[in-house]
Scaffold this active site. Sequence first.
Site: not given
Length: 303
Positions: A165, A245, A277
Amino acid sequence: MASTDSEIVKEFRFFRVYEDSRVQLTFPPFLKATVPPSDDPVTGVRSKDVTISSEPLVSARIFVPKLTDPKQKFPLLFYVHGGGFCMMSAFAPGYHDFCRTISAQAGAIVVSVEYGLFPDRPIPACYEDSWVALQWVASHVGGNGPEPWLNDHVDFGKVFIGGDSAGGNISHTLAFRVGSIGLPGVKVVGVIFIHPYFGGTEDDEMWLFMNPSNSGLQDPRMKPPVEDLGKLGCERLLIFVAEKDHLYTPGKDYYEDLKKSEWGGKVELIENHGEEHVFHMRNPKCEKAAELMGKIVSFIKED
């Protein structure tokens, strides 16, 4: 703390901003949880925390696999946690377990960096702290750095950088700096992005707000241009994207742009179909999380 005497003027995914400029983080308190370093009796992996810089404060958790030889050398993974540039920690239970598992299965030393977070330390603190920490790792090349585990057991010809991320985004900037500035004595073999953030989503305005010195929606730290991709200082790149995601498309766009660039390395894109995600952190025991871990381990162990 919540403000009761001013109006909300901006509201983002992870925080809201009041009229008097105060910022209130809105993520659940459990995301602030941390665990101490420990020795794992099952895998033999040991861990410890180190202070890299006191002003500003930059620290890390180091994991070292079970030793079978006092002079044994291991590859090193420099890991950057996710959390939207404003939450999570290298010391969080999930990241502790994730890094310990990589250390055990890949036979690698892992340095998991604890960098400054918004709002206490706005962007670009995350980038600068991570670069300081990576340079600190490199200071052990000659065997006379401040941390014995790195002096004695790191093979600096097999260094990897990785993150998920926001940490994937930060990892890109590190690889770009290595390629542009260099990291004497260190060979960065590969870089790992897990569901990385590279702009192109509703979170872009949040990133711009967290970075008062931003240069707009085309800021190269948020949305790397093709010419920057050509300067990545690594030989191999592994990119994971998840079908459900919101960062799926920017991750795939990065992959396509990389192939158009002048970078001469090898890149592999792994699509996590049906997953959201960072699903591997939320459900680390599921089959697809095990597959993701297996790919990371193979990537590090590949000659």
